[in-house]
Design an enzyme around this catalytic site. Structure first.
Site, PDB file in Angstrom:
ATOM      1  CB  CYS A   1      25.731   8.463  11.286  1.00  0.00           C
ATOM      2  SG  CYS A   1      25.094   7.579   9.655  1.00  0.00           S
TER       3      CYS A   1
ATOM      4  CB  CYS B   1      -4.661 -23.594  -3.684  1.00  0.00           C
ATOM      5  SG  CYS B   1      -5.821 -22.682  -3.594  1.00  0.00           S
TER       6      CYS B   1
END
Lengths: 424, 451
Positions: A382, A137
């Site tokens: 590419c 937490c």
């Protein structure tokens, strides 16, 4: 039909779908509704020593996309704010009424041996199947030396895990915080302390938005805000990586994994299982849509397994772990090129501008005399980055086609252009 | 736009008279504006295309993907400024443009078999948002140049030119023949496209730039000559529109009940209470353009029991868009293509029309009468067969094909005199084209004054 039953830390569950320790598992009423909906188990909302904590109003913040879809939420709620005795009584009652469902007791305490052991024994006596240590937490409780304040120190992770192992004869889950440098340090510590399983990830430290009128982070509490714990779809990628790291590391291999982090549907579940998770925990998706979402998780996972021919979860668990490697193990000779299917292209030009401005100028744009727009990939330019295929609004319009270049596998350490290799 | 969006009127049946409330309702908004939730959903449908086809399809080249993106980021006033920077009458165009053959036809979503982005409605959402807030005009004038410009006609072309030249620092004086500004926005568009006095609200908004003065009831001709304007001002822009109408060329065109559709629409537009407008029971509209449709649908909205729209060619040759034709049919207008008027019946007042069937010669493509005739009962005939230039006060200007002849930059043969809008031949005869003409002419005037 595929068997969705699973086993984690020696605990058998009718399905891998548990609710995580959080507001949805706060009390008997919610948990019974979850079991009625079909969830295989719950991790009860984290219990602490009495007196119970006090929560503030205005507890959640949200990260919306443009269409008001929820990318993620954060919360600043603390652990259970109800008396320990009430929670334990309700756990006992639920266990009796729902004998085929799993209940794990989540707990946290200050870094004190007696406190951990006494609380663990009380929870164990309520009849839970196992105990989960909340060491994650990241808000509020950590300011009191608990939660992530412990989870961020591997020695303390090991220590608290060992205390609980010594105190009770039940499977122990150590819940890890992602707010650390390397998840393996905490996982290794949990293993050394004797954990049967690790649960991860807890929420991520976050400010989800700033209220520009109040000039304060949300959720705004009386004009001020604090960082909260981020969860939901947005944290899934972080969780997938941490689960994979633990699953594939030789030092943590063998630890069972209860995966948590942005699991919203069967596909998310299948991805975590493929990376080595034994079972799953869900919170945010249930908070967004209600417990009913488990229906499709069960049906979808089952249909996926049937289609692929997996008879049970173990048959595909970890299949993607073996293909998760270090960058250095990737094939430098692999090549792929984008191909734009003109029949599917709607001529929006997004691929062109993305490639032109931010990638490798590999998509040419032509406008014919009749106004028809066309977009063509220049193969030589590419680099196979996938950007165009990702941003194209039409599914399957841009395809990444692997190039059969006949070249053998070569990793970077072996690559001729690697200066470190040349130095050898 | 699908048929679902067409406005369904309270149609009168024979012998049933519409109440005032029903008539008022019939003149409500043709397209309901989007609320904020609908606008976000509509904006989300936009792909944010690069070099978007919708921009090319817009005569004023509004940067549509950018303004929709601004709506998406809740920068709605910014969206309005993006629109207005190219088209100061973006509010009217959002309401009146045939978007189905312009931006929305070009929307790439159509290629994917999807509905196009609701660009018109999104544009209206943005502009209405800005105008509802009021406050400061969104643009500032450049420092004063000391140059004076005369604009003839306060229609879309004239106002657009006036706004842009004022913005560039010039002083503008507009001469308008009618008592109100707005031109066809005020007098010509169908009432249900321009509810709540939008044309005047837009004029007020546009005048907020400052530096523009309007002289009403000042038509060109009479006391005001082009020569005088040219001598008194540094430049002149003519946005006079088309002041005359075509005639059928039949006997009896002066019979009571035979009107020009544009006069009918103008009178209707000026009625505060639409129920006060006189309409026939049996209305015949002649023509195939948007004016014909506007007249026919509004006649039905007023309670005409029978409205027949007759056009001499086929439906595909009609100037009105498919959406407009569907709108007419949805609202009970009988569309009769392939027929031409041959006689007007009646004594002092019209009682009917005779039409002859037409056909097109397959070889020459020429239209001819087949000899078959039919009669349509009518107590009102609305002629919508085109308008033409009133050239009486345009001495010295070169004309071509019935319009003022202009070169690039909307310059006429007289130095310092420019023209645009319906009185010249530019693109389609649409408000949006007139706005573009005015804007381009303003830049040409600015360049001329600086040269």
């Amino acid at each position: 039909m595929a068997d969705l039953g699973c086993t984690i830390a020696g605990i058998e569950s009718i399905n891998p779908f548990w609710l995580a320790s959080a507001p949805p598992t706060d009390k008997y009423y919610n948990v019974v509704r979850a079991f009625e909906a079909g969830w295989g188990g719950v991790v009860w909302k984290t219990l602490g020593e009495d007196p119970p904590v006090v929560n503030v109003a205005s507890r959640y913040g949200v990260h919306h996309d443009a269409g008001r879809g929820v990318i993620g939420i954060n919360n600043i709620e603390l652990i259970s704010d109800r008396p320990l005795e009430v929670n334990l009584r309700e756990i006992g009652r639920t266990r009796k009424e729902w004998p085929d469902r799993v209940i794990i007791g989540s707990m946290m305490a200050p870094i004190d041996e007696q406190a951990w052991k006494e609380l663990a024994i009380k929870i164990a006596n309520s009849g839970v199947h196992g105990i989960e240590l909340n060491l994650g937490c990241p808000h509020g409780m950590c300011e009191r030396g608990m939660g992530s304040a412990i989870g961020q120190v591997p020695d303390m992770v090991e220590q608290t895990t060992r205390w609980v192992r010594e105190a009770v004869d039940l499977p122990v889950f150590t819940k890890l915080t992602p707010n650390i440098t390397n998840i393996l340090w905490a996982a290794e510590a949990a293993k050394k302390g004797g954990a049967h399983a690790v649960s991860l990830i807890n929420t991520v430290n976050s400010i989800v938005s700033v209220d520009l009128d109040a000039m304060a982070p949300t959720p705004v509490v009386g004009g001020k805000g604090t960082h909260g714990g981020y969860c939901g779809a947005a944290v899934k990628p972080i969780a997938l990586n941490m689960v994979a790291e633990i699953a594939r590391s030789p030092d943590t291999r063998g630890l069972d994994i209860s995966a948590i982090g942005g699991i919203e549907n069967w596909r998310d579940a299948a991805e975590f299982i493929s990376l080595g998770a034994n079972a799953l925990q869900v919170c945010t998706a249930a908070m967004l849509y209600g417990f009913r979402i488990v229906d499709d998780m069960i049906a979808g996972l089952s249909a996926f397994m049937d289609e692929k021919g997996y008879r049970n979860i173990e048959e595909f668990r970890g299949l993607a772990t073996r293909n998760t490697v270090d960058w250095n193990a990737l094939d430098m000779n692999f090549d792929t090129k984008a191909f734009i299917n003109p029949d599917k292209c709607i001529e929006c030009g997004r691929c062109h501008i993305a490639c032109e401005d931010t990638s490798h100028q590999a998509i040419e744009y032509h406008v014919a005399a009749d106004g028809k727009r066309s977009f063509t990939v220049v193969d030589e330019d590419c680099v196979g980055c996938n950007l165009c295929a990702m941003i194209c609004p039409v599914p399957d319009c841009i395809e990444m086609r692997p190039v059969d270049n006949g070249k053998p596998y070569v990793s970077w350490p072996e690559h001729p252009l690697n200066p470190m290799k040349a130095a050898q | 736009m699908g048929v679902l969006m067409t406005h369904k009127l309270c149609a009168a049946a024979e012998g049933v008279v519409l109440t005032d409330d029903e008539i008022a309702a019939n003149f409500g908004d043709l397209h309901k504006p989007l609320n904020a939730i609908q606008a976000m959903a509509a904006a989300d449908h936009c792909i944010y295309c690069y070099d978007a086809p919708c921009i090319t399809a817009c005569p004023t080249s509004i940067d549509i993907p950018t303004f929709i993106h601004q709506i998406r980021t809740k920068n709605v006033d910014g969206a309005a400024r993006t629109i207005l920077s190219e088209n100061i009458m973006g509010g009217t165009c959002a309401r009146a443009c045939p978007t189905e053959v312009l931006c929305e036809q070009a929307c790439v979503r159509n290629h994917g078999g999807e509905e196009p982005v609701e660009i018109g409605l999104l544009q209206r959402f943005a502009i209405d948002h800005l105008m509802a807030k009021g406050g400061k005009h969104p643009f500032e004038r450049a420092s004063a140049t000391g140059k004076r410009i005369a604009v003839v006609g306060a229609g879309p072309a004239g106002l657009s030119c006036a706004h842009r030249t004022a913005m560039l620092g010039h002083s503008v004086t507009i001469f308008e023949a009618k008592p109100k500004a707005g031109g066809l926005n005020e007098y010509g568009l169908a009432a249900y496209k321009m509810i709540d006095d939008f044309a005047q609200r837009e004029v007020d908004f546009l005048m907020g730039i400052g530096g523009i003065e309007i002289n009403y009831a000042h038509p060109l001709g009479g006391n005001l000559s082009l020569r005088e304007l040219r001598d008194t001002f540094d430049a002149v822009f003519l946005g006079v529109g088309l002041g005359n109408t075509n005639r059928l060329g039949l006997d009896g065109e002066d019979k009571h009940g035979v009107l020009d559709a544009i006069d009918f629409i103008e009178e209707l537009r000026q009625k505060r209470k639409k129920a006060d407008m006189t309409v026939g029971q049996d209305v015949v509209v002649i023509g195939g353009g948007n004016t014909a449709i506007d007249a026919a649908v509004q006649a039905r909205a007023l309670g005409a029991a029978h409205v027949t729209l007759v056009y001499r060619r086929g439906e595909d040759a009609m100037g009105a868009t498919k959406f407009e034709i569907d709108l007419a049919r949805t609202n009970g207008v009988v569309v009769e293509p392939w027929a031409k008027p041959t006689a007007i019946l009646g004594g002092k007042a019209v009682t009917g029309m005779v039409f002859e069937r037409t056909a097109r010669d397959a070889k020459s493509g020429k239209l001819f009468g087949t000899g078959d005739t039919f009669e349509v009962k009518a107590d009102m005939v609305l002629k919508a067969i085109g308008q033409k230039l009133d050239a009486t006060a345009l001495d010295g200007l070169d004309l071509a094909a019935g319009k003022i002849s202009v070169l690039d930059g909307f310059v006429t043969n007289i130095s310092g005199v420019f023209a645009g809008g319906d009185c010249v031949k530019s693109g389609e005869d649409l408000t949006v084209q007139a706005v573009e003409d005015g804007k381009q002419a303003a830049h040409a005037i600015d360049a001329y004054l600086k040269s």
